[in-house]
Motif scaffolding. Sequence first.
Motif, mmCIF file in Angstrom:
data_model
loop_
_atom_site.group_PDB
_atom_site.id
_atom_site.type_symbol
_atom_site.label_atom_id
_atom_site.label_comp_id
_atom_site.label_asym_id
_atom_site.label_seq_id
_atom_site.Cartn_x
_atom_site.Cartn_y
_atom_site.Cartn_z
ATOM 1 N N ALA A 5 0.798 -1.255 -0.031
ATOM 2 C CA ALA A 5 -0.001 -0.002 0.131
ATOM 3 C C ALA A 5 0.788 1.156 0.039
ATOM 4 C CB ALA A 5 -0.948 0.109 1.098
ATOM 5 N N ALA B 71 -9.971 5.894 -12.364
ATOM 6 C CA ALA B 71 -10.755 5.596 -11.340
ATOM 7 C C ALA B 71 -12.200 5.879 -11.472
ATOM 8 C CB ALA B 71 -10.074 6.044 -10.047
ATOM 9 N N ASP C 9 -4.772 2.007 -8.168
ATOM 10 C CA ASP C 9 -4.159 1.036 -7.256
ATOM 11 C C ASP C 9 -3.791 -0.447 -8.032
ATOM 12 O OD1 ASP C 9 -3.628 2.654 -5.057
ATOM 13 O OD2 ASP C 9 -5.659 2.093 -4.315
ATOM 14 N N PHE D 273 -5.976 -4.594 0.225
ATOM 15 C CA PHE D 273 -6.953 -4.624 -1.021
ATOM 16 C C PHE D 273 -8.282 -5.423 -0.809
ATOM 17 C CE2 PHE D 273 -2.637 -3.904 -2.377
ATOM 18 C CZ PHE D 273 -2.941 -2.784 -2.990
ATOM 19 N N ASP E 228 -11.564 -2.194 1.032
ATOM 20 C CA ASP E 228 -11.255 -0.944 0.992
ATOM 21 C C ASP E 228 -11.132 0.047 -0.357
ATOM 22 O OD1 ASP E 228 -8.814 -1.528 1.022
ATOM 23 O OD2 ASP E 228 -8.079 -0.430 2.699
ATOM 24 N N ARG E 229 -10.814 -0.973 -1.238
ATOM 25 C CA ARG E 229 -10.388 -0.125 -2.650
ATOM 26 C C ARG E 229 -11.601 -0.449 -3.414
ATOM 27 N NH1 ARG E 229 -6.607 0.716 0.174
ATOM 28 N NH2 ARG E 229 -4.471 1.085 -0.546
ATOM 29 N N SER F 239 -16.916 0.999 -2.388
ATOM 30 C CA SER F 239 -16.507 0.589 -0.841
ATOM 31 C C SER F 239 -17.217 -0.842 -0.749
ATOM 32 C CB SER F 239 -16.747 1.586 0.120
ATOM 33 O OG SER F 239 -18.407 1.903 0.263
ATOM 34 N N THR G 264 -11.786 -7.110 -8.347
ATOM 35 C CA THR G 264 -10.993 -5.803 -8.223
ATOM 36 C C THR G 264 -11.132 -4.901 -9.190
ATOM 37 O OG1 THR G 264 -8.884 -6.544 -9.560
ATOM 38 C CG2 THR G 264 -9.222 -7.137 -6.886
#
Length: 764
Positions: A79, A94, A246, A292, A295-296, A309, A395
């Motif tokens: 992170a 994003a 990320d 990961f 919270d990503r 979230s 993800t």
Amino acid sequence: VTVSVLYWPAVARVAPSLRKRACCRPTATSTRNAFVFAAMTVALRAVGLVTLFVAVVVALPQRHECVHDAVRRLPGYGANAERINVSYAFDTSATTRSFAAQQSSSFQSLRIQVFFDQGDCSAGTCGHCTAVGDTVPTYESAGATTTCQTDDVLTTEKRAYIVDRLMPAAKDFFQRALNVARVSGNLVVSGSSTCGQSPGTAIPASHQSTGVADADFVAYVTAVPKADRSSATVAWAAACRRDSADRPLVAHVNFIPAKLTNAVNLTSVDQANDEATAVHEIAHALGFSAPFFGDRGHLALDGTTMVPSGGTTTATSSTLGKSVTYLTSPRVVREARAYFGCDTLIGGEIEDQGGSGTAGSHWEKRIFNDDSMSGISTGVLSYHSRLTLAFFEDTGHYTANYDAADTRMAWGKGKGCAFAENKCDTLGTNDDNSEFCFDTNTQNTYCTFDRLARGYCGVGDYGQALPSHQQYFSGAPSIGGAVYHSDYCPTVLPYGNRICIDPTTSDSQDVYGNTFSATSRCFDSNLLQSGRSTGSTRRETRCFVPECDGVRLRILVKGVAVTCPADGSAGTADLSALNGQYSGSITCPQSSVFGCAAGVTPPPTSGGGTSPTPAATPSPPAGPGTPPSTPTPQTAPTPAPNADLVPTPAPPSLPLSCADRVSCARTAMAMLPQCRGAARAIADCFGTDCDTQMENYLRAAGVYSNCTSNAAQTAYQGACIEGRAGVADLCYLALSPAASVGVWGPALFVCLAAALLAVGVVPL
């Protein structure tokens, strides 16, 4: 001589194959000391020179913790990885990601490029040991270094093992398993000049200017030791570059040279495990890591929306008696429910034991025992699951090719909500249908659940009461499974030298009918050549080759087929085809365990001693058997669930068969050069028609008549195995007078002194 022995939990009658995933393998020192102690116990008792009583056994804490979570917290990793700007084939920012494109040809196979040690040895930034005495960084903290020892040197064989076998295997798996939005042009590794900042491994200047061609993910590989030589770490990895959303782009991977013992032997089973370790670590680097989880954000199931979230849920389980954290992103939920056959399962349970190295970043060991992303590997093989691929897809960075997942994983498969949500002592015990065992008799042997090896029920005494909801033995609150990551549930652990599928395994005396081959599987059996006896009434197992004849299971014993019940049910094999060459029995499981069904025929060569075609890969057995009794509630103090308790196993026992004694003596020869003369004499003694010599001795001692029935054998077990006065006279019968105890006895006392120093023996 009465002694108190300090020894490690890795000690067993035959050292088990107990390997912690990735960062978690028994140290060479502990295994060596275990062998030394076991071998010397056998040697001393075998020749009747010394009676060795283990009066006090104290387990030294040996914490095989994975180091991924420690590494990801270092500057520049996980992170904390630097963010870099990368251009993709389409907009993946994003806020405006085109997630619908994931289902189109826009997402293509992940391209991975691997570079080994880009450091400059002449400048002191070498990422591997070239010679004893070199100083190399450990990457464990800023400026941390260590001095290279013999096992740390990266030999030609170890380098080739990493570069030509382990990393290519991991690269191949992920390039088949994952698709991504590919990088446009070269992947330029901008930012600092190192991957990681403690101090990190060097990045070539050309990679920071021109970039790396045909790459969506770059791995820089080093091979430095850990400063703590007692650590069980095999490898570690963490990302050091990520994009604005990320997605990991660059990683540092490090292998510990001293742990790559298979680089020379190249046995297939050990290589498969080392390759699984490489896959496990690359998975961490690609994002399978606690920071990961949840919270990503995650990708909605329809692939059109990024949920900002959520993705994890923590709830109190009334059936497990503890708080449980689940991954609840949609594809993980889908795959977990499908695997167990439980439509109401909350999600994929996350490991909550094992300390900071394991808890939080792996699948729960109790229910995902053989998954390659469990925190500790204790079986023969581990498998890359659909569940793990589902996480990567959730993800939003990847789509998954689920055909790349290994379908052989059967632990708990199809066993419903009861298996996934209940305590292990409600699910069955000590039978072919159960993943768990509850047997404290260390003399009994069992088949591992996947039938790939012979093993034992791994149970240990933790020295204090376990959490009340994880006590499974009535009246024994401190007894639990040796692998505490499984919520202290005891499971069958394989013996390292009894792996059925390992062709390099062999019996020192070929009298048990075993066949060790890639197609062999474990069966409950006490088969033995006729006219021989082990003098034992313990539960036993053997390795045979199964094959299917329609719904009927056939079992090959040294190439000769014996048959199981015609309707495919469980039962006892008909041994008449062996023509009296063997006595004993073979227990047949249901033939469906091996995929037998109508229309499946055996190869024409079966029964003739040539290589047979194996049965299909075992499918999961039927439902659970009878559960053990519920343990009596205890009032003893209960430690925290994550307390780092280490089990105290029973002391090593003398092998019960002549063949095993020969094996132990040969181990002593290999481990202790100064003991080779004495150990060789012992091996010669027990290897010279041992059973006949034992019978002659027992007859002369007047106790043979007490050893001819099962009931009498139980009552006279010590006499039947050892003879009333020990086996020194037996050895004398087997050896020529010149090689008698009087000649090599003094050498044995020298060995005793060396062994006592090696294992930390303290006289009472």
